[in-house]
Design a protein around this motif. Structure first.
Motif, short mmCIF file in Angstrom:
data_model
loop_
_atom_site.label_atom_id
_atom_site.label_comp_id
_atom_site.label_asym_id
_atom_site.label_seq_id
_atom_site.Cartn_x
_atom_site.Cartn_y
_atom_site.Cartn_z
N ALA A 128 0.84 -1.20 0.00
CA ALA A 128 0.00 0.00 0.00
C ALA A 128 0.87 1.24 0.00
CB ALA A 128 -0.90 0.00 1.23
N PRO A 129 0.45 2.29 -0.70
CA PRO A 129 1.27 3.51 -0.74
C PRO A 129 1.39 4.12 0.65
CG PRO A 129 -0.92 3.92 -1.64
CD PRO A 129 -0.80 2.44 -1.44
N PRO A 130 2.51 4.74 0.95
CA PRO A 130 2.68 5.33 2.29
C PRO A 130 1.69 6.46 2.53
CG PRO A 130 4.43 6.05 0.80
CD PRO A 130 3.66 4.99 0.07
N LEU A 131 1.30 6.61 3.77
CA LEU A 131 0.36 7.66 4.13
C LEU A 131 1.02 9.03 4.01
CD1 LEU A 131 -1.31 6.08 7.29
CD2 LEU A 131 -2.23 6.18 4.97
N ARG B 4 -3.66 10.45 12.35
CA ARG B 4 -3.69 9.19 13.10
C ARG B 4 -3.06 9.36 14.48
NH1 ARG B 4 -1.33 3.87 10.28
NH2 ARG B 4 -3.21 4.22 9.04
N ARG B 5 -1.93 10.08 14.54
CA ARG B 5 -1.27 10.30 15.85
C ARG B 5 -2.17 11.13 16.77
NH1 ARG B 5 3.47 10.92 12.58
NH2 ARG B 5 3.19 13.18 12.60
N ASP B 6 -2.80 12.16 16.21
CA ASP B 6 -3.68 13.00 17.02
C ASP B 6 -4.86 12.20 17.55
OD1 ASP B 6 -2.05 15.18 16.56
OD2 ASP B 6 -3.22 15.90 14.86
N TRP B 7 -5.42 11.35 16.71
CA TRP B 7 -6.57 10.54 17.14
C TRP B 7 -6.16 9.56 18.23
CZ3 TRP B 7 -11.49 10.83 17.33
CH2 TRP B 7 -12.27 9.69 17.55
#
Length: 200
Positions: A34-37, A45-48
Protein backbone atom coordinates in the motif's frame (compact mmCIF):
# COMPACT_ATOMS: atom_id res chain seq x y z
CA UNK A 1 18.58 -29.68 4.86
CA UNK A 2 20.70 -26.72 3.76
CA UNK A 3 20.61 -28.00 0.15
CA UNK A 4 16.80 -28.21 0.32
CA UNK A 5 16.53 -24.62 1.54
CA UNK A 6 18.95 -23.45 -1.13
CA UNK A 7 16.99 -25.26 -3.85
CA UNK A 8 13.73 -23.80 -2.61
CA UNK A 9 15.18 -20.30 -2.70
CA UNK A 10 16.45 -20.82 -6.22
CA UNK A 11 13.07 -22.04 -7.46
CA UNK A 12 11.33 -19.11 -5.85
CA UNK A 13 13.74 -16.64 -7.31
CA UNK A 14 13.27 -18.12 -10.77
CA UNK A 15 9.51 -17.70 -10.43
CA UNK A 16 9.80 -14.10 -9.35
CA UNK A 17 12.54 -12.87 -11.67
CA UNK A 18 12.31 -14.55 -15.09
CA UNK A 19 15.35 -15.00 -17.26
CA UNK A 20 15.53 -13.57 -20.74
CA UNK A 21 14.54 -16.89 -22.30
CA UNK A 22 11.62 -17.67 -19.96
CA UNK A 23 8.00 -17.00 -20.74
CA UNK A 24 6.47 -14.00 -18.94
CA UNK A 25 3.25 -15.97 -18.41
CA UNK A 26 5.06 -18.25 -15.92
CA UNK A 27 6.15 -15.43 -13.64
CA UNK A 28 4.65 -14.92 -10.21
CA UNK A 29 2.92 -11.59 -9.69
CA UNK A 30 3.98 -9.86 -6.48
CA UNK A 31 1.32 -7.51 -5.11
CA UNK A 32 2.58 -4.01 -4.46
CA UNK A 33 2.47 -2.74 -0.91
CA UNK A 34 0.00 0.00 0.00
CA UNK A 35 1.27 3.51 -0.74
CA UNK A 36 2.68 5.33 2.29
CA UNK A 37 0.36 7.66 4.13
CA UNK A 38 0.73 11.38 3.61
CA UNK A 39 2.08 13.63 6.31
CA UNK A 40 -1.45 14.85 7.03
CA UNK A 41 -2.81 11.31 7.41
CA UNK A 42 0.04 10.30 9.71
CA UNK A 43 -0.49 13.37 11.87
CA UNK A 44 -4.24 12.77 11.95
CA UNK A 45 -3.69 9.19 13.10
CA UNK A 46 -1.27 10.30 15.85
CA UNK A 47 -3.68 13.00 17.02
CA UNK A 48 -6.57 10.54 17.14
CA UNK A 49 -4.52 8.01 19.10
CA UNK A 50 -3.50 10.73 21.55
CA UNK A 51 -7.10 11.81 22.05
CA UNK A 52 -8.28 8.21 22.56
CA UNK A 53 -5.49 7.67 25.08
CA UNK A 54 -6.67 10.79 26.90
CA UNK A 55 -10.19 9.39 27.04
CA UNK A 56 -8.94 6.07 28.38
CA UNK A 57 -7.03 7.86 31.13
CA UNK A 58 -10.04 10.02 31.93
CA UNK A 59 -11.86 9.43 35.20
CA UNK A 60 -14.14 7.70 34.61
CA UNK A 61 -12.81 6.30 31.30
CA UNK A 62 -14.78 7.34 28.24
CA UNK A 63 -15.34 6.01 24.76
CA UNK A 64 -15.19 8.47 21.88
CA UNK A 65 -18.85 7.78 21.09
CA UNK A 66 -19.80 9.30 24.49
CA UNK A 67 -17.44 12.26 24.10
CA UNK A 68 -18.97 15.74 24.30
CA UNK A 69 -17.73 19.22 23.49
CA UNK A 70 -16.89 19.64 27.18
CA UNK A 71 -14.43 16.75 26.97
CA UNK A 72 -12.89 18.29 23.86
CA UNK A 73 -12.35 21.58 25.72
CA UNK A 74 -10.79 19.69 28.63
CA UNK A 75 -8.45 18.00 26.17
CA UNK A 76 -7.41 21.31 24.61
CA UNK A 77 -6.66 22.80 28.05
CA UNK A 78 -4.74 19.65 28.94
CA UNK A 79 -2.52 20.14 25.89
CA UNK A 80 -1.46 23.60 27.09
CA UNK A 81 1.10 22.05 29.41
CA UNK A 82 2.99 20.83 26.32
CA UNK A 83 2.81 24.18 24.50
CA UNK A 84 5.82 26.15 23.35
CA UNK A 85 4.23 29.55 22.71
CA UNK A 86 4.73 32.32 25.26
CA UNK A 87 1.39 33.92 26.12
CA UNK A 88 1.78 37.04 28.26
CA UNK A 89 -0.65 37.85 31.04
CA UNK A 90 -2.38 41.22 31.00
CA UNK A 91 -0.31 42.46 33.95
CA UNK A 92 2.95 41.50 32.22
CA UNK A 93 5.03 44.49 31.00
CA UNK A 94 5.48 42.68 27.68
CA UNK A 95 1.76 42.19 27.06
CA UNK A 96 1.16 43.07 23.40
CA UNK A 97 4.89 43.18 22.58
CA UNK A 98 5.79 41.07 19.55
CA UNK A 99 9.45 40.46 20.45
CA UNK A 100 10.04 41.07 24.18
CA UNK A 101 13.62 42.11 24.98
CA UNK A 102 13.73 40.12 28.24
CA UNK A 103 12.31 36.81 29.47
CA UNK A 104 9.29 36.73 31.77
CA UNK A 105 7.44 34.22 33.92
CA UNK A 106 4.32 34.02 31.76
CA UNK A 107 3.25 30.46 30.87
CA UNK A 108 3.78 28.58 27.64
CA UNK A 109 0.65 27.60 25.78
CA UNK A 110 -0.42 25.84 22.63
CA UNK A 111 -0.51 28.30 19.75
CA UNK A 112 -3.92 29.09 18.31
CA UNK A 113 -2.91 27.90 14.84
CA UNK A 114 -1.82 24.52 16.21
CA UNK A 115 -5.10 24.06 18.08
CA UNK A 116 -7.14 25.08 15.05
CA UNK A 117 -5.34 22.56 12.83
CA UNK A 118 -5.63 19.88 15.51
CA UNK A 119 -9.39 20.31 15.78
CA UNK A 120 -9.72 20.05 12.00
CA UNK A 121 -7.83 16.74 11.95
CA UNK A 122 -9.73 15.31 14.93
CA UNK A 123 -13.04 16.35 13.43
CA UNK A 124 -12.23 14.34 10.30
CA UNK A 125 -10.83 11.39 12.27
CA UNK A 126 -13.97 11.23 14.44
CA UNK A 127 -16.17 10.61 11.41
CA UNK A 128 -13.67 8.24 9.79
CA UNK A 129 -13.78 6.08 12.92
CA UNK A 130 -17.55 5.70 12.87
CA UNK A 131 -18.66 8.85 14.64
CA UNK A 132 -21.91 10.55 13.67
CA UNK A 133 -21.22 13.72 11.68
CA UNK A 134 -24.26 15.44 13.19
CA UNK A 135 -23.02 14.70 16.73
CA UNK A 136 -19.35 15.50 16.07
CA UNK A 137 -18.07 17.14 19.30
CA UNK A 138 -15.16 18.77 17.47
CA UNK A 139 -17.48 20.84 15.30
CA UNK A 140 -19.71 22.27 18.01
CA UNK A 141 -20.28 25.96 18.60
CA UNK A 142 -18.60 25.76 22.01
CA UNK A 143 -15.34 24.55 20.46
CA UNK A 144 -15.48 27.23 17.75
CA UNK A 145 -16.03 29.94 20.37
CA UNK A 146 -13.14 28.58 22.43
CA UNK A 147 -10.79 28.73 19.46
CA UNK A 148 -11.96 32.25 18.65
CA UNK A 149 -11.29 33.39 22.21
CA UNK A 150 -7.84 31.80 22.18
CA UNK A 151 -7.00 33.52 18.90
CA UNK A 152 -8.25 36.88 20.16
CA UNK A 153 -6.36 36.73 23.45
CA UNK A 154 -3.13 35.44 21.92
CA UNK A 155 -3.19 38.12 19.23
CA UNK A 156 -3.47 40.79 21.93
CA UNK A 157 -0.95 39.11 24.20
CA UNK A 158 1.73 38.68 21.55
CA UNK A 159 0.97 41.75 19.49
CA UNK A 160 0.01 39.73 16.41
CA UNK A 161 -2.92 40.50 14.15
CA UNK A 162 -4.67 37.48 12.65
CA UNK A 163 -7.11 39.56 10.67
CA UNK A 164 -6.86 39.09 6.90
CA UNK A 165 -7.80 41.60 4.26
CA UNK A 166 -11.12 40.84 2.67
CA UNK A 167 -10.88 39.81 -0.95
CA UNK A 168 -12.64 42.18 -3.29
CA UNK A 169 -15.33 40.59 -5.41
CA UNK A 170 -15.22 40.80 -9.20
CA UNK A 171 -18.11 43.28 -9.26
CA UNK A 172 -16.39 45.55 -6.74
CA UNK A 173 -13.27 45.62 -8.90
CA UNK A 174 -15.32 46.52 -11.98
CA UNK A 175 -17.09 49.31 -10.10
CA UNK A 176 -13.75 50.70 -8.89
CA UNK A 177 -12.41 50.65 -12.44
CA UNK A 178 -15.58 52.36 -13.66
CA UNK A 179 -15.26 55.07 -11.04
CA UNK A 180 -11.65 55.64 -12.04
CA UNK A 181 -12.48 55.96 -15.73
CA UNK A 182 -15.46 58.16 -15.01
CA UNK A 183 -13.21 60.69 -13.34
CA UNK A 184 -11.26 60.88 -16.62
CA UNK A 185 -14.38 61.45 -18.75
CA UNK A 186 -14.79 57.87 -20.00
CA UNK A 187 -17.37 56.80 -17.44
CA UNK A 188 -20.44 56.31 -19.65
CA UNK A 189 -19.17 53.29 -21.55
CA UNK A 190 -17.55 51.66 -18.52
CA UNK A 191 -20.66 52.12 -16.39
CA UNK A 192 -22.82 50.44 -19.02
CA UNK A 193 -20.46 47.47 -19.11
CA UNK A 194 -20.49 47.31 -15.32
CA UNK A 195 -24.31 47.30 -15.18
CA UNK A 196 -24.47 44.53 -17.76
CA UNK A 197 -21.94 42.44 -15.83
CA UNK A 198 -23.80 42.91 -12.54
CA UNK A 199 -27.11 42.05 -14.21
CA UNK A 200 -25.64 38.81 -15.53
Amino acid sequence: MADFVRAKVNVTSRNIIPSKSSDLSNTTVIPLSAPPLSRYENQKRRDWNTFCQYLRNHYPPLSFSLCSSGHVLEFLRYLDQFGKTKVHNQNCPFFGVLNPPLPCTCPLRQAWGSLDSLIGRLRAAYEENGGNSEMNPFGTRAVKLFLRDVRCFQSKSRGISYEKKRKRSRNQKIVEVAEGHQSYGAGATICEQTNNTVAE
